[in-house]
Scaffold this active site. Structure first.
Site, PDB file in Angstrom:
ATOM      1  N   THR A 284       0.846  -1.202   0.000  1.00  0.00           N
ATOM      2  CA  THR A 284       0.000   0.000   0.000  1.00  0.00           C
ATOM      3  C   THR A 284       0.878   1.248   0.000  1.00  0.00           C
ATOM      4  O   THR A 284       0.633   2.195  -0.764  1.00  0.00           O
ATOM      5  CB  THR A 284      -0.940  -0.006   1.236  1.00  0.00           C
TER       6      THR A 284
ATOM      7  N   GLY B 282       1.310   1.877   5.579  1.00  0.00           N
ATOM      8  CA  GLY B 282       0.249   0.870   5.577  1.00  0.00           C
ATOM      9  C   GLY B 282       0.134   0.210   6.941  1.00  0.00           C
ATOM     10  O   GLY B 282       0.798   0.598   7.902  1.00  0.00           O
TER      11      GLY B 282
ATOM     12  N   LYS C  23       1.538  -3.923  12.743  1.00  0.00           N
ATOM     13  CA  LYS C  23       2.393  -3.692  11.588  1.00  0.00           C
ATOM     14  C   LYS C  23       3.575  -4.661  11.641  1.00  0.00           C
ATOM     15  O   LYS C  23       3.829  -5.290  12.652  1.00  0.00           O
ATOM     16  CB  LYS C  23       2.898  -2.246  11.581  1.00  0.00           C
TER      17      LYS C  23
ATOM     18  N   GLU D 277       9.821   1.570  10.891  1.00  0.00           N
ATOM     19  CA  GLU D 277       8.517   2.239  10.757  1.00  0.00           C
ATOM     20  C   GLU D 277       8.139   2.935  12.060  1.00  0.00           C
ATOM     21  O   GLU D 277       7.633   4.062  12.052  1.00  0.00           O
ATOM     22  CB  GLU D 277       7.437   1.220  10.384  1.00  0.00           C
TER      23      GLU D 277
HETATM   24  O1  LIG Z   1       6.560  -4.354   7.661  1.00  0.00           O
HETATM   25  C1  LIG Z   1       5.691  -3.975   6.890  1.00  0.00           C
HETATM   26  C2  LIG Z   1       4.697  -2.969   7.160  1.00  0.00           C
HETATM   27  O2  LIG Z   1       4.303  -2.825   8.487  1.00  0.00           O
HETATM   28  C3  LIG Z   1       3.539  -2.854   6.195  1.00  0.00           C
HETATM   29  O3  LIG Z   1       3.123  -1.516   6.245  1.00  0.00           O
HETATM   30  C4  LIG Z   1       2.367  -3.764   6.490  1.00  0.00           C
HETATM   31  O4  LIG Z   1       2.810  -5.110   6.518  1.00  0.00           O
HETATM   32  C5  LIG Z   1       1.243  -3.609   5.462  1.00  0.00           C
HETATM   33  O5  LIG Z   1       1.686  -4.008   4.210  1.00  0.00           O
HETATM   34  P1  LIG Z   1       0.720  -4.086   2.952  1.00  0.00           P
HETATM   35  O6  LIG Z   1       0.344  -2.698   2.607  1.00  0.00           O
HETATM   36  O7  LIG Z   1       1.551  -4.755   1.881  1.00  0.00           O
HETATM   37  O8  LIG Z   1      -0.461  -4.949   3.336  1.00  0.00           O
END
Ligand SMILES: O=C[C@H](O)[C@H](O)[C@H](O)COP(=O)(O)O
Length: 232
Positions: A31, A84, A96, A105
């Site tokens: 995302t 995201g 997350k 993050e």
């Molecule tokens: O470590 C990754 C992050 O926290 C991402 O923001 C989270 O996993 C969401 O990822 P996605 O947008 O691919 O679902």
């Protein structure tokens, strides 16, 4: 609307919060990557921003698309982070770390005046925990740390498998050189208590519970994007 289109809708709505001259924290994941693509188009049209990426993966995409980057040490105070999430509850508490970027993050979001979460409808939950909770740990003392996590969880009535994340044929390693334990608690009724108990375990570098960090969530569904603010 398919999943990717929903992510793009959320990213588009987040872009409206970005102003000329802002110092931006830039999240990780599919995302956040849609956000980077849209941001790069605006940069090409003349928008001036400086971004701090939350992972090497995001940094590579930003460089490829021409989004100007700085390190967090060069820009230690940020205006806005857009990222995201794997789960979002009604109080904008998040899980997350599905992509393993939780430590950077959280550091970047903490250095930001505001954090906006972008996600599709599937990420919104009543109670956190169906998504396995990523817990970043120091490789030293891995087994002791896992036992300490199990005991802390058990004191809160939580149980479930805690698995070392793998990647390909080896152990997954974060950008910081740590491991990830994914905890299958199923349901976390008291996320605040769990977060604080995990913070007390020395081998835990960071965990994927983001509490009191996001001020707004932009959630996209088939009918378009809506915003969520934290319920009191
Ligand atoms: O470590 C990754 C992050 O926290 C991402 O923001 C989270 O996993 C969401 O990822 P996605 O947008 O691919 O679902």
């Amino acid at each position: 609307m398919d999943a990717r289109e929903m992510k793009i809708k959320a990213a588009e709505a987040a872009l409206a919060h970005v102003e000329d001259g802002m110092r931006l924290g830039i999240g990780t994941g599919s995302t956040a990557e849609e956000f980077v693509r849209l941001l790069a188009e605006k940069v090409a049209e003349g928008l001036r921003v400086e971004g701090v990426p939350t992972s090497e993966r995001t940094a590579r995409l930003c460089v490829e698309l021409g989004v100007p980057l700085k390190s967090l040490d060069e820009l230690p105070e940020l205006d806005l982070t857009i990222d995201g999430a794997d789960e979002v509850d009604g109080r904008l508490r998040l899980i997350k770390g599905g992509g393993g970027a939780l430590l950077r993050e959280k550091i970047v979001a903490s250095a930001s005046a505001r954090m906006i979460v972008i996600a599709d409808e599937t990420k919104v939950v009543e109670t956190l925990g169906a998504f396995k909770l990523p817990i970043e740990v120091n490789p030293f003392g891995l087994v002791s740390t896992r036992i300490a996590i199990e005991k802390a969880a058990s004191r809160l009535g939580l149980s479930g498998g805690i698995a070392l994340r793998t990647s390909g044929d080896g152990t997954f390693t974060t950008d910081g050189g740590h491991y990830i334990l994914d905890a299958s608690f199923g349901r976390i009724p008291d996320a605040d208590a769990l977060a604080s108990n995990l913070n007390d375990i020395p081998g835990v570098v960071e965990h994927g519970l983001f509490i009191n960090m996001a001020s707004l969530a932009i959630i996209a569904g088939p009918a378009g994007a809506r915003t969520l603010t934290a319920k009191e």
